[in-house]
Design an enzyme around this catalytic site. Structure first.
Site, short mmCIF file in Angstrom:
data_model
loop_
_atom_site.label_atom_id
_atom_site.label_comp_id
_atom_site.label_asym_id
_atom_site.label_seq_id
_atom_site.Cartn_x
_atom_site.Cartn_y
_atom_site.Cartn_z
N TYR A 1 0.83 -1.20 0.00
CA TYR A 1 0.00 0.00 0.00
C TYR A 1 0.86 1.26 0.00
CZ TYR A 1 1.19 0.74 4.91
OH TYR A 1 1.87 0.96 6.08
N PHE B 1 2.25 9.63 3.71
CA PHE B 1 2.63 9.49 5.10
C PHE B 1 3.18 8.10 5.43
CE2 PHE B 1 -1.94 8.49 4.94
CZ PHE B 1 -1.98 7.24 5.55
N ASP B 2 2.96 7.13 4.51
CA ASP B 2 3.46 5.77 4.79
C ASP B 2 3.43 4.96 3.49
OD1 ASP B 2 4.47 3.61 6.12
OD2 ASP B 2 2.57 3.03 7.08
N ILE C 1 -6.69 -0.41 11.57
CA ILE C 1 -7.70 0.60 11.80
C ILE C 1 -9.02 0.08 11.23
CG2 ILE C 1 -6.09 2.55 11.88
CD1 ILE C 1 -6.81 3.15 8.97
N TYR D 1 -7.68 7.19 12.73
CA TYR D 1 -7.02 7.49 14.00
C TYR D 1 -7.73 8.57 14.81
CZ TYR D 1 -3.24 4.59 12.25
OH TYR D 1 -2.51 3.53 11.78
N PHE E 1 -5.69 5.31 0.88
CA PHE E 1 -4.78 4.17 0.72
C PHE E 1 -4.94 3.58 -0.68
CE2 PHE E 1 -5.25 4.36 5.29
CZ PHE E 1 -3.96 4.11 5.76
#
Length: 536
Positions: free
Chosen positions: A57, A67-68, A87, A113, A130
């Site tokens: 992902y 961010f990731d 999540i 979150y 995502f």
């Protein structure tokens, strides 16, 4: 390659920004939003709650800031679905996905979150996007899955525990990534089945296969390489898919198998150890791959049986055959060419199949076999005198025959034409079969004689031959005289031979100095000779 990946990611981020700008709903998200950007043609399994998944992902904010990324870490994200290990929005987004499916997922803050955010990485109340690519899915309750897509027409035997098999395979991950192939190595994988020489899934997946069968064997990581993978090409927690074709199968306890027998109605004798056999054959591997044929050489294979001249399985398989019989002999490798094979044609540990046609066989101790078919009544026996005009076996077969008698003779090669045979007529080491009838008989001459007198010899023999009285006998005078004696019944030439060749030989023996004429001094009767010659 890294530059290409970077370009692809930059393009992808641009797509995400456009996606965020063009596809954002006008009101705040109440639930996740999913766009399926790629759906594979086939989906044999979709993610369910409780499944374990591996996926890649990229995570970005609505403004396009990343961010990731699992790609950046160089490893997939591996997790159970629906067990609150993710999540809540991702737990929901993964359900229903297929392997190789790609989804763009928007997750509202309360399913991500929330108001707390995640440290310095994700601010409070953040909507998360995502881009997800599913690579693997399995369940702890999964076992080996088998999909047979080709079954041979005949299957005389199936793989059992402790069997030794030879097979080709392609090994892939569930997303189709190739990690290994026996085909690229150009060598089969050879192993025992069911005794722990293979990963557990393959040990199970090969059971029940037939030679020539093709099947897809899918196994969860618990039956493959588990949590750690193999350390190179197979990642941890990976499902494995093997596309297998079985080429060979045997058990170390196997002996030879004789099948497809076609035995002639008349079989008076079967081969025993020590016999010499001539046979044709086609040789193939168990999967039908041809490796040799006597037919292609246009010559039988000739050998003693039971004496170690051929591989042990063939030595055994040729015992008890009849002339004219056809049989299939299947030989396990320990009775053939073993673990090493013969190089290019016969691989190691290969089962061999020979389709054999028995042409003839004999034993070096055999004599001529004589079967009297018909014998006239009331006739005396006649003995034939050997004159080396026929093979020894025929001379034996003619002994004591009567005129009108019929016989069937079987002559072994050592009493026929031997190992060499007769070019283009009789092959070497061939047993000969004759059906003969004695039509007529003429009394022969004593051994060593080609001409005898039927009455007393004239004391003026030389003068009678010398027609022109020139004190020498010319070849024509000699020939005319002998032929006249034969025609008048006064002398006899050996039957079965060219009379003029006999006479020429007689003349040469009398012509001591070889000058083409016989003088009185050279002329002698056979009775006057110390040794036997073809003379008068």
């Amino acid at each position: 390659m890294k530059m290409v990946q970077c370009v692809h990611r930059m393009l992808y981020l641009s797509v995400l920004v456009a996606f965020a700008a063009c596809n954002a709903p006008p009101v705040p998200l109440d639930d996740i939003f999913i766009e399926k950007t790629f759906v594979p043609d086939q989906c044999v399994r979709a993610v369910k709650v409780g499944d374990y998944v591996r996926y890649h992902y990229n995570g970005i904010f609505p403004d396009g800031k990343k961010f990731d990324s699992s790609y950046d870490r160089g490893s997939t994200y591996n997790v159970f679905v629906g067990r609150k290990q993710l999540i809540e929005g991702m737990d929901k987004a993964l359900v229903g996905m297929c392997v190789n499916e790609r989804r763009l997922v928007k997750i509202p803050p309360h399913l991500a979150y929330g108001k707390q955010g995640y440290g310095d990485i994700i601010p409070p109340d953040s909507i998360l996007h995502f881009d997800v690519l599913l690579l693997d899915v399995w369940n702890p309750e999964d076992g080996v899955q088998i999909n047979t897509y080709h079954t041979p027409a005949t299957c005389s035997r199936k793989v059992e525990v402790s069997d030794y098999v030879r097979y080709h395979y392609n090994g892939t991950l569930l997303d189709g990534t190739l990690f290994d192939s026996s085909h690229t190595r150009m060598r089969t994988y050879d192993t025992y089945v069911g005794i722990g020489w293979l990963i557990a899934g393959m040990d199970q997946g090969l059971l029940g296969m037939c030679v020539g069968e093709r099947r897809i064997i899918t196994m969860p990581p618990s039956l493959g390489y588990g949590e750690n993978g193999d350390g190179s090409d197979i990642p941890g927690q990976a499902s494995l898919v093997f596309d297998v074709v079985l080429l060979d199968l045997h058990n170390p306890r196997d002996g030879i198998a004789v099948t497809n027998q076609n035995v002639p109605a008349s079989c008076t004798r079967k081969s025993v150890s020590g016999d010499f056999v001539r046979y044709h054959y086609n040789g193939s591997l168990l999967d039908g791959t041809f490796f040799d044929s006597s037919y292609s050489r246009n010559r039988t294979y000739d050998t003693y049986v039971g004496q170690g001249y051929v591989i042990a399985g063939m030595d055994e398989g040729l015992i008890g055959v009849c002339v004219g019989e056809r049989r299939t002999i299947t030989i396990p490798p320990h009775l053939a060419y073993g673990e090493e094979g013969t190089g290019s044609k016969i691989p190691g540990s290969a089962v061999l199949v020979f389709d054999v046609h028995i042409i003839d066989f004999h034993n070096p101790s055999d004599s001529t076999d004589i079967t009297v078919i018909y014998k006239p009544a009331g006739l005396n026996f006649y003995e034939t005198l050997k004159a080396n005009q026929v093979v020894p076996g025929m001379e034996d077969g003619l002994m004591e025959m009567c005129v009108g008698e019929k016989r069937h003779l079987v002559i072994p090669p050592h009493l026929g034409y031997g190992e060499r045979g007769v070019t283009d007529e009789v092959p070497g080491s061939a047993v000969l079969v004759f059906d003969i009838e004695l039509v007529d008989m003429e009394e022969g001459l004593p051994e060593g004689y080609m001409f005898i007198w039927n009455q007393d010899v004239s004391p003026d023999l030389f003068e009678e031959m010398d027609k022109d009285n020139n004190q020498v006998v010319e070849p024509s005078e000699f020939t005319d005289y002998i032929m006249q004696q034969v025609n008048d019944g006064k002398g006899r030439l050996a039957p079965g031979f060219d009379p003029y060749r006999i006479i020429d030989n007689m003349f040469s023996n009398q012509d001591r100095n070889g000058d083409g004429k016989i003088t009185v001094a050279e002329f002698k009767l056979k009775a006057d000779e110390a040794a036997a010659h073809d003379e008068l």
